[in-house]
Structure formats: structure tokens, C-alpha cells
Design an enzyme around this catalytic site. Structure first.
Site, PDB file in Angstrom:
ATOM      1  CD  GLU A 107      -1.451  -1.229   3.148  1.00  0.00           C
ATOM      2  OE1 GLU A 107      -1.543  -2.179   3.928  1.00  0.00           O
ATOM      3  OE2 GLU A 107      -0.906  -0.145   3.435  1.00  0.00           O
TER       4      GLU A 107
ATOM      5  CG  ASP B  86      -0.899  -5.852   2.121  1.00  0.00           C
ATOM      6  OD1 ASP B  86      -0.114  -6.013   1.170  1.00  0.00           O
ATOM      7  OD2 ASP B  86      -0.591  -5.189   3.136  1.00  0.00           O
TER       8      ASP B  86
END
Length: 565
Positions: free
Chosen positions: A248, A309
Site C-alpha cells: 500500500e 490496494d
């Protein structure tokens, strides 16, 4: 991200703005005749080309002295650097290569005794076109000869104990061509990609908004950008995650550095170091994706699989890089992006629901296969993937996610528009998680994942003008503005979907994203300004890459600098 454990951390003290790396030992240019320092040179026929252009500086003394004030045409406003520090510089991006014939410096009392005027094609390599060691302030009207896209005053010795300060910094010349080979195609502050009609921005001069983002970026960079373990790697460190490096954070770093090209001369170098990290840390499931976590030895851990993500932002960052710098250099960004996008489709997208899975580790038959994380629903990314790949599947993916955003808002959060961290039963009737399904008892609430959704939804709204994204963003904006009475300090840490507060306090990850939602409502200028000012008074939390990285990306969008490749 499924392995991130976030604690409620206090805000750290404001960092001193770091000096950007400055080339050393440049050849001394011959001093110009004294007449040229006082405006006695022949008047140049060339036009003023610096007015209102993007400006960055090595430092700013404080609010009201931003770099953009040196090119605003107002001799009552000025740029001022930190006091008592050498060297310092202020740089103008002319937007394209110019032949420069004249530079005029209108010094405030804090002037440069020794300084250089330098030009650059790419914002990295500089050539002196003027130098002096005997400056005495006032107005220096200089005849010069050079060319470049960038021009800067590089001060090496102050004339007073204070700093360097310019009422106005004027550059005269003529355009001499298009973009600079090797330079960014969309430099930060160029605003070449306008937003949808009616989109708000915070009040104030554009150059001032841009400079505030650059200041925050420099602090973020000093806090989180690292070169650990050698191998030519750059990483974004994540002190508030389960491991020091998480996908991320690397995704955030790639998007940010590609966007800040033109303001940070090291942007491409950092980006390439992040690309090398991605290549050298492949997912154990699909090697075209990024392994989600690495330890202090820079080794992938916890199975070495991917997280959706992070992969979404990595692919998007690679597309930005291809548009910025092209793909003929060390890394073929476009090829890497297309492989990453295809891998997301293969292993991080549920082929039945067309909704994103949690990661490439989830497969048909496991308990997570029909669970999705709302903060991964990055609609502008889907648009970029469709454009780059030509794959119409991404149109269906975008539509599926937008449909669920609208349905969840109307069915489970009709009064607030809030989305839950996780959605379950995506194969039948999608609904908020009934409790802890992955990370936290609040998995079905607006918590540490969903706090990003106002930013992600509204990023698409302001760039595309899409009616569905606009409606979703405006619903969120209307509720939070009413809930807080227009006071950003009252935005809490987490809410149940009915609007009940979960935790007290103030955290950038929760208040900043609402600023992008506010941009979609023509009646929310005062609210947007309040949110922007709240961000300006919130220092980088050096213990939380999560909050700091979210606020930085929100500020990029709010200032008009987010764009879709």
C-alpha cells in the site's frame, strides 16, 4: 490492507522543511558588467514569461511567504526563505523550453550577496547564465543568454543574517520549442489536465496552493522515503504497519512521485528505485504483482502474496510514469503497467461479480472469495486501465463498483452516504460486514479502510464529471458538513453507517478525504476552505505513513494537480 494494524497516534511536531538536493561545484560563470545589475542594459524586446508560472523553493519562511508570491505581479507580496540558512533557491517552471534574455530580481531587505542564475532542461542538471559574489540588494536587472524550461536563483551567501527574499522574480524571453526531452510531460503545477466544470478549489492564488503541496511533500518525503538494503531500491517506510514495508505504501509512493515530477528534480530517480523494488519483490502467487509485506532485511514475509490496494496504485503509478517520461528508459513503464493490470484482472478481480478481491491469495471456495474492500474501489484507476489496455472488461468493472457504491449508500447509509470497510456476500446480496471478517470488529463500519472512500470516489468525480460519482461524493459531503456544523475539527475517528461516532479525536486519514468530496459541491466553498486550512495546520505525522500519505494525495487533488493517465 489486510495486514495493517493501525493505532490512534498523536500528531508529531512540525518538521523543519528539508532542503532539496542542490548540484554542487557548478562552474563559476563570469561576473557580468555592473551596468547589467542595475538595469542599464539595453531594454530587451522579449516578453515577460514567468508571470503566474509554477514556482518551487528550497524553503519558505512561513505562511504568507510562499514561492508563488515572487511571480504574482504584486510588489507588496514576496517569497522569503528560512532565515540563517545557506544555500537556498527559488525555481520557476516556464512550462516549455524558452530562450531567456533578461532576468529581473526585485530584492526585499533580505538579499543575496552571492548567487547564480541558472537554467535547466529537466530540472536536474543546471547551467549558470549569471553569477555574482558582490550583490548588494535593490533591483538586479540582468542581461543573460541561455535556454531551458526551468530557471532558478541559487543563493549561496546571504547579504544579511536573515534569509533570501524577493518581491518579484521576472524572466523575459521567447518560447523556443515544445516539451523538454526527458522532462515530465505534466509537471506538477502545470495544470494541463483541467477538472470537470464547476469543480471547486480552495480559495487563494494557484501558485500559493501549489507551494503548500510542495512544502508538505518535502516533509512527507523526508519522513518516509528511504534507500534501505542497497540494490538501487527506494522504499516508502510504514512505521504504523505490521511490517516496515507494505505494498500500500509503495503504491502511494509511486503515484505521488510521478505526480510531483517537475517540483522534485529527484522524482524519476525515486520512482525508478520504487519500480526496482516492485520487480525484485514479486508476489508468490502472480509474479507480475507486488508482494504485500517486507521485513527490516527487505525480505518478503507472511506468504509473499499480493494485496489489491497496493497493486491498484502500483499499476496506476506506472501509467502516470509512462505519460510523464515515456517508456524508452531504464524501465518500460507501459509494459510493466499492462502486465500489472492483466495480473490484477487475473488474480485480484472476482470474475463473477466483477468486484475486486482482497488480494491474489483469495481463490474460489475460500471464505474471503466474496468479500471486497470499499477503499480499493478506485474508479479513476479503472478508467485509466481501460484506456491503457483497451480491455472493455474494465468498463464492466467500473460499472459494477459504481453500482455497489450507490446501492450501499441508499440501502445501508441513506442518511450519511458512508461506506463500510468491507462488503460481504458479493455473489448474492452485498452488505456491510456483520462484524470482524478480516481486521477489526468495526469491519462493517466507516473505519480505517473506508475513511479513504470520499477521496477515492470524488477523485473520479472531479476528473471525469461522472454523474454517479458526483452523486455519491455529494451525499457524503452534505452529511459531514451538516454533522460537524462546518467545523473540520469535529470530524471524528470513525462512524457507524448511521452516523454514530466510534472514537473521539482528529486524524488526517479521516478529515482530509472529505476535502475532495467538498470540491464537488458548488455551495461548499467555505467548507472546503475550512478543510484546506485544517490540513495546512496539521503537521506530517512521522509515525503514520497512512495518514500523511492520504493527506498529501488529498492536497494534490484539492490544489488541481491530480490527473488520470
Amino acid at each position: 490492507m489486510r495486514r495493517r494494524s493501525v493505532s490512534l497516534l498523536g500528531l508529531a511536531g512540525l518538521l523543519v522543511l528539508p532542503l532539496t538536493s542542490i548540484p554542487q561545484a557548478l562552474a563559476q560563470a563570469p561576473a557580468q558588467p555592473r551596468a547589467q545589475e542595475r538595469g542599464e542594459a539595453a531594454a530587451a524586446a522579449d516578453s515577460l514569461v514567468s508571470a503566474g508560472k509554477p514556482v518551487t523553493a528550497s524553503s519558505v519562511e512561513g505562511t504568507g511567504f510562499e514561492a508563488g508570491r515572487a511571480v504574482d505581479g504584486n510588489t507588496a507580496t514576496r517569497w522569503a526563505s528560512l532565515e540563517g540558512v545557506d544555500p537556498q533557491w527559488v525555481r520557476i517552471d516556464l512550462g516549455a523550453t524558452h530562450t531567456v534574455s533578461r532576468v529581473k530580481l526585485n530584492w526585499e531587505a533580505a538579499y543575496g550577496k552571492a548567487y547564480r542564475i541558472q537554467t535547466s532542461a529537466d530540472g536536474t542538471t543546471w547551467t549558470d547564465v549569471y553569477a555574482t559574489t558582490t550583490g548588494d540588494g535593490g533591483v538586479d536587472d540582468l542581461t543573460v543568454s541561455g535556454s531551458g524550461r526551468y530557471l532558478r536563483m541559487h543563493g549561496t551567501s546571504r547579504g544579511t543574517p536573515y534569509g533570501y527574499s524577493l518581491w518579484e522574480f521576472e524572466v523575459y524571453g521567447t518560447p523556443s520549442g515544445g516539451g523538454v526531452p526527458g522532462g515530465p510531460a505534466v509537471p506538477f503545477g502545470s495544470h494541463l489536465k483541467p477538472y470537470a466544470a464547476g469543480t471547486l478549489k480552495p480559495s487563494g492564488a494557484q501558485a500559493v496552493l501549489d507551494q503548500k503541496v510542495v512544502e508538505y511533500y518535502n516533509k512527507w518525503k523526508a519522513a518516509f522515503v528511504r534507500q534501505n538494503c542497497g540494490n538501487g531500491w527506494y522504499q516508502i517506510i510504514s512505521p504504523d504497519a505490521d511490517h516496515p514495508y507494505v505494498a500500500e505504501a509503495q503504491g502511494y509512493g509511486m503515484v505521488v512521485t510521478a505526480t510531483m515530477a517537475g517540483a522534485d528534480p529527484d522524482a524519476k530517480k525515486i520512482f525508478d528505485g520504487l519500480v526496482k523494488w516492485k520487480i525484485d519483490h514479486p508476489s508468490s502467487v502472480n509474479p507480475n504483482l507486488l508482494a504485500a509485506e517486507q521485513d527490516t532485511a527487505c525480505k518478503s514475509v507472511n506468504g509473499g502474496d499480493g494485496a489489491t490496494d497496493g497493486d491498484m496504485d502500483v499499476a496506476y503509478g506506472l501509467l502516470l510514469a509512462d505519460k510523464q517520461w515515456g517508456s524508452a528508459g531504464t524501465y518500460n513503464y507501459k509494459d510493466l503497467a499492462l502486465k500489472h493490470i492483466a495480473a490484477i484482472k487475473k488474480d485480484e478481480l472476482n470474475p463473477t461479480t466483477k468486484l475486486l478481491k482482497l488480494g491474489d491469495w483469495s481463490s474460489s471456495g475460500d471464505q474471503y472469495y466474496y468479500i471486497s474492500r470499499t477503499s480499493d474501489w478506485m474508479v479513476d484507476h479503472f478508467r485509466a486501465f481501460r484506456t491503457a489496455s483497451g480491455d472493455t472488461t474494465w468498463d464492466s468493472v467500473r460499472s459494477a463498483h459504481q453500482t455497489q457504491i450507490s446501492r450501499l449508500q441508499s440501502t445501508y447509509a441513506s442518511g450519511t452516504g458512508l461506506l463500510p470497510d468491507f462488503v460481504v456476500d458479493t455473489n448474492t446480496t452485498p452488505k456491510p460486514a456483520p462484524g470482524q471478517v478480516l481486521e477489526d470488529p468495526n469491519d462493517g463500519a466507516y473505519w480505517w479502510n473506508a475513511c479513504r472512500t470520499p477521496w477515492r470516489i470524488a477523485d473520479d468525480a472531479v476528473t471525469s464529471g461522472d454523474a454517479t460519482s458526483l452523486a455519491a461524493a455529494r451525499k457524503l459531503n452534505s452529511w459531514i458538513k451538516t454533522k460537524t456544523g462546518g467545523d473540520p475539527n469535529k470530524i471524528a475517528i470513525g462512524y457507524k453507517l448511521n452516523g454514530t461516532q466510534i472514537s473521539a479525536g482528529s486524524e488526517a486519514a479521516f478529515f482530509a478525504p472529505f476535502a475532495v468530496a467538498a470540491m464537488t459541491d458548488p455551495g461548499s466553498q467555505a467548507w472546503l476552505d475550512a478543510l484546506w486550512n485544517k490540513m495546512l495546520t496539521t503537521p506530517v505525522d512521522t509515525s503514520s505513513y497512512f495518514s500523511a500519505s492520504i493527506q498529501l494525495q488529498v492536497m494534490i487533488t484539492a490544489s488541481g494537480n491530480h490527473w488520470v493517465p
